[in-house]
Design a protein around this motif. Sequence first.
Motif, PDB file in Angstrom:
ATOM      1  N   SER A  32       3.472   8.909   5.068  1.00 17.49           N
ATOM      2  CA  SER A  32       4.538   8.951   6.070  1.00 17.49           C
ATOM      3  C   SER A  32       4.196   8.083   7.272  1.00 17.49           C
ATOM      4  O   SER A  32       5.047   7.367   7.809  1.00 17.49           O
ATOM      5  N   GLU A  33       2.960   8.143   7.694  1.00 19.44           N
ATOM      6  CA  GLU A  33       2.540   7.410   8.883  1.00 19.44           C
ATOM      7  C   GLU A  33       2.389   5.916   8.622  1.00 19.44           C
ATOM      8  O   GLU A  33       2.710   5.098   9.481  1.00 19.44           O
ATOM      9  N   ASN A  34       1.924   5.539   7.437  1.00 20.56           N
ATOM     10  CA  ASN A  34       1.531   4.152   7.201  1.00 20.56           C
ATOM     11  C   ASN A  34       2.397   3.384   6.215  1.00 20.56           C
ATOM     12  O   ASN A  34       2.376   2.146   6.227  1.00 20.56           O
ATOM     13  N   CYS A  35       3.133   4.063   5.338  1.00 15.99           N
ATOM     14  CA  CYS A  35       3.796   3.375   4.213  1.00 15.99           C
ATOM     15  C   CYS A  35       5.304   3.557   4.155  1.00 15.99           C
ATOM     16  O   CYS A  35       6.020   2.654   3.688  1.00 15.99           O
ATOM     17  N   GLU A  70      -7.958   1.338 -11.464  1.00 12.40           N
ATOM     18  CA  GLU A  70      -7.867  -0.110 -11.633  1.00 12.40           C
ATOM     19  C   GLU A  70      -6.444  -0.569 -11.913  1.00 12.40           C
ATOM     20  O   GLU A  70      -6.055  -1.675 -11.526  1.00 12.40           O
ATOM     21  N   ALA A  71      -5.656   0.266 -12.575  1.00 12.09           N
ATOM     22  CA  ALA A  71      -4.276  -0.119 -12.901  1.00 12.09           C
ATOM     23  C   ALA A  71      -3.295   0.213 -11.789  1.00 12.09           C
ATOM     24  O   ALA A  71      -2.112  -0.146 -11.883  1.00 12.09           O
ATOM     25  N   SER A  72      -3.730   0.871 -10.761  1.00 14.12           N
ATOM     26  CA  SER A  72      -2.843   1.298  -9.664  1.00 14.12           C
ATOM     27  C   SER A  72      -2.828   0.232  -8.577  1.00 14.12           C
ATOM     28  O   SER A  72      -3.840  -0.007  -7.898  1.00 14.12           O
ATOM     29  N   LYS A  73      -1.668  -0.449  -8.401  1.00 12.53           N
ATOM     30  CA  LYS A  73      -1.547  -1.497  -7.392  1.00 12.53           C
ATOM     31  C   LYS A  73      -1.726  -0.954  -5.976  1.00 12.53           C
ATOM     32  O   LYS A  73      -2.198  -1.683  -5.093  1.00 12.53           O
ATOM     33  N   LEU A  74      -1.345   0.299  -5.774  1.00 11.83           N
ATOM     34  CA  LEU A  74      -1.516   0.897  -4.453  1.00 11.83           C
ATOM     35  C   LEU A  74      -2.975   0.867  -4.037  1.00 11.83           C
ATOM     36  O   LEU A  74      -3.318   0.479  -2.914  1.00 11.83           O
ATOM     37  N   VAL A  75      -3.862   1.267  -4.952  1.00 15.09           N
ATOM     38  CA  VAL A  75      -5.288   1.306  -4.650  1.00 15.09           C
ATOM     39  C   VAL A  75      -5.806  -0.107  -4.387  1.00 15.09           C
ATOM     40  O   VAL A  75      -6.586  -0.354  -3.448  1.00 15.09           O
ATOM     41  N   ALA A  76      -5.359  -1.050  -5.196  1.00 17.87           N
ATOM     42  CA  ALA A  76      -5.820  -2.426  -5.024  1.00 17.87           C
ATOM     43  C   ALA A  76      -5.396  -2.994  -3.672  1.00 17.87           C
ATOM     44  O   ALA A  76      -6.183  -3.684  -2.998  1.00 17.87           O
ATOM     45  N   ARG A  77      -4.167  -2.708  -3.257  1.00 11.99           N
ATOM     46  CA  ARG A  77      -3.665  -3.303  -2.010  1.00 11.99           C
ATOM     47  C   ARG A  77      -4.274  -2.657  -0.775  1.00 11.99           C
ATOM     48  O   ARG A  77      -4.542  -3.349   0.220  1.00 11.99           O
ATOM     49  N   ILE A  78      -4.507  -1.359  -0.783  1.00 11.18           N
ATOM     50  CA  ILE A  78      -5.048  -0.718   0.421  1.00 11.18           C
ATOM     51  C   ILE A  78      -6.531  -1.021   0.613  1.00 11.18           C
ATOM     52  O   ILE A  78      -7.061  -0.899   1.725  1.00 11.18           O
ATOM     53  N   SER A  79      -7.221  -1.446  -0.468  1.00  9.52           N
ATOM     54  CA  SER A  79      -8.658  -1.728  -0.375  1.00  9.52           C
ATOM     55  C   SER A  79      -8.973  -3.209  -0.514  1.00  9.52           C
ATOM     56  O   SER A  79     -10.137  -3.608  -0.642  1.00  9.52           O
ATOM     57  N   SER A  80      -7.944  -4.065  -0.500  1.00  7.68           N
ATOM     58  CA  SER A  80      -8.142  -5.504  -0.688  1.00  7.68           C
ATOM     59  C   SER A  80      -8.958  -6.097   0.461  1.00  7.68           C
ATOM     60  O   SER A  80      -8.768  -5.744   1.642  1.00  7.68           O
ATOM     61  N   GLU A  81      -9.842  -7.035   0.119  1.00  7.20           N
ATOM     62  CA  GLU A  81     -10.614  -7.747   1.122  1.00  7.20           C
ATOM     63  C   GLU A  81      -9.782  -8.840   1.787  1.00  7.20           C
ATOM     64  O   GLU A  81     -10.119  -9.310   2.879  1.00  7.20           O
ATOM     65  N   GLN A  82      -8.727  -9.277   1.126  1.00  8.77           N
ATOM     66  CA  GLN A  82      -7.891 -10.338   1.669  1.00  8.77           C
ATOM     67  C   GLN A  82      -6.845  -9.751   2.626  1.00  8.77           C
ATOM     68  O   GLN A  82      -6.030  -8.918   2.240  1.00  8.77           O
ATOM     69  N   GLU A  83      -6.901 -10.216   3.836  1.00  7.02           N
ATOM     70  CA  GLU A  83      -6.013  -9.685   4.868  1.00  7.02           C
ATOM     71  C   GLU A  83      -4.546  -9.874   4.516  1.00  7.02           C
ATOM     72  O   GLU A  83      -3.699  -9.024   4.814  1.00  7.02           O
ATOM     73  N   ALA A  84      -4.222 -10.974   3.830  1.00  2.00           N
ATOM     74  CA  ALA A  84      -2.826 -11.247   3.492  1.00  2.00           C
ATOM     75  C   ALA A  84      -2.290 -10.289   2.446  1.00  2.00           C
ATOM     76  O   ALA A  84      -1.075 -10.094   2.328  1.00  2.00           O
ATOM     77  N   LEU A  85      -3.178  -9.698   1.655  1.00  2.00           N
ATOM     78  CA  LEU A  85      -2.756  -8.781   0.602  1.00  2.00           C
ATOM     79  C   LEU A  85      -2.914  -7.310   0.994  1.00  2.00           C
ATOM     80  O   LEU A  85      -2.276  -6.443   0.401  1.00  2.00           O
ATOM     81  N   MET A  87      -2.719  -3.717   2.536  1.00  2.00           N
ATOM     82  CA  MET A  87      -1.678  -2.851   3.084  1.00  2.00           C
ATOM     83  C   MET A  87      -2.327  -1.702   3.873  1.00  2.00           C
ATOM     84  O   MET A  87      -3.375  -1.213   3.472  1.00  2.00           O
ATOM     85  N   PRO A  88      -1.694  -1.299   4.953  1.00  2.00           N
ATOM     86  CA  PRO A  88      -0.466  -1.818   5.557  1.00  2.00           C
ATOM     87  C   PRO A  88      -0.697  -3.223   6.125  1.00  2.00           C
ATOM     88  O   PRO A  88      -1.822  -3.559   6.495  1.00  2.00           O
ATOM     89  N   PRO A  89       0.352  -4.023   6.223  1.00  2.00           N
ATOM     90  CA  PRO A  89       0.192  -5.387   6.732  1.00  2.00           C
ATOM     91  C   PRO A  89      -0.239  -5.402   8.194  1.00  2.00           C
ATOM     92  O   PRO A  89       0.013  -4.451   8.938  1.00  2.00           O
ATOM     93  N   VAL A  90      -0.880  -6.475   8.587  1.00  2.00           N
ATOM     94  CA  VAL A  90      -1.421  -6.569   9.949  1.00  2.00           C
ATOM     95  C   VAL A  90      -0.315  -6.416  10.985  1.00  2.00           C
ATOM     96  O   VAL A  90      -0.492  -5.757  12.020  1.00  2.00           O
ATOM     97  N   TYR A  91       0.847  -7.011  10.724  1.00  2.00           N
ATOM     98  CA  TYR A  91       1.911  -6.983  11.732  1.00  2.00           C
ATOM     99  C   TYR A  91       2.453  -5.579  12.008  1.00  2.00           C
ATOM    100  O   TYR A  91       3.110  -5.337  13.006  1.00  2.00           O
TER     101      TYR A  91
END
Length: 513
Positions: A32-35, A70-85, A87-91
């Motif tokens: 609720s707070e972040n997504c 590994e198959a869950s995109k949510l997990v991949a995006r919230i723990s990604s090392e790449q800032e552009a990928l 989540m939540p986005p920087v903006y």
Amino acid sequence: MRSISLLLVASTALFAADGDVEFNRDIRPILSENCYQCHGPDSANRMAGLRLDVRDAAIEKGAITPGDLEASKLVARISSEQEALRMPPVYSQKKLTPEQIATLERWVEQGAAYQSHWAYVAPKRPEAPAGPAAIDALVGKKLAERGLSPVAEADRRTLARRVSLDLTGLPPDPKVVEDFVADKRPDAYERLVDRYLASPHYGERMTLPWLDLVRYADTTGFHNDVPFAVFPYRDYVIRAFNDNMPFDRFTREQLAGDLLPNPTDDQLVASAYNRLNRLTTEGGAQPKEYLAIYAADRVRTTATTWLGSTMACSECHDHKFDPFLTREFYEMEAFFADIQEEGVFERDGEYGSVMQVLSPKAKARIASIDAELERLTLDGAGDLEATPAELARFQKRLRSIDSSWAAVTPVRAQEDCSNPDIDGCDDYDFVSAGDGFVDIELADAKRKPREGELVAEYALTPGKPVTAMLYEVFVRKGFDAFLLSEIRFEIVGRGPRPWPVEARRDGSRRRNR
């Protein structure tokens, strides 16, 4: 409705089994707070067509694959090392903590189970010792997980003060405290709690938060800020708590007490809940507009108080965080559509239909009088049901009210036929029964009695002034439609005309001067 029952329900919802992640408790707040701003119920702001508030939608988009990190995109995006990928986005200026990321990962590993809104999830009792010890066991378990331990039990004086303030809102009576300190029985504390639960102040204490929920203290609110008195509703709630009224009945009587078959005064008073909203007396206001405002207020208050949810947002659009549609808001509003009320009230202090409510003291007095009248009711033969001995006791009781009272018998009693406005006369016969009693009988039992003026004359004793007259009327059968509309007192014999006796505003009597 006892407070301990509410405590048990709340406690069972706070603790899950070892290691389990609970959606409502642990996951929903994070999402609720972040997504949800971009991936929630609001279709206007939803991005990438992804909804994370609905399990099937999240699985369909591949955001969640239950049990597979590994198959869950949510997990991949919230723990990604790449800032552009990531989540939540920087903006968004939001950022998940390592603990929140770990909680989401554990949730996915455990199957990514969702729950309905917490208000609609039946609480389940966790494994714990039976009886009151369950609360201590559950609290102790969570304290241990955090490396904490309970403080020592408070001394008896402190316990007595805490219980009294919690259950009655008042400091304890010193004698009650001393009795508790001296009570060495093993159930002394339970006895103290029971004592305060039985106190009339218990209901007053429990009523306070309820009155806040149903906006009891609201003034008229619109245009001016005038309070209006509905304290019988407050007294109803106090009695409900003190009598431990079942919550389903408590709910039914407030929401629709006036719709119950042959509703009692208490049930009608309870339904005053529906009239505790703000009102307007502003000239030029549009009645239909304010009727809509009043109805929407009831939906918001009922949802908050009984459903544990807010429906307010749904008045204008589908709720963005709770499971309510705009259509459902107005469906619920329709439940209250038959309430008869005005949109704009013309005069301050007169806010629609009202009912008179007697105080408990007045009800007790009326019941006492009714019982006495029932005992002295005239029977069908025209004689008093009471025996001479009972009548004597009644006269004695009247005299015992004040030693200056005395039963007096009129020297003359008859029907006055001098009033030209009264059609007919000689409908009644008067028979003096002595000791203050005068029987009024129909002259012709077959003829329906008409309006009449009945006159009784009493002789005054010099040196003994009369300061008050007390009349009691015992109605015979056959006089079931009897109506006494007026009593007048006049003093005769001191001048050419009768000397009227007028009523003071306080109910006492005085002579004209």
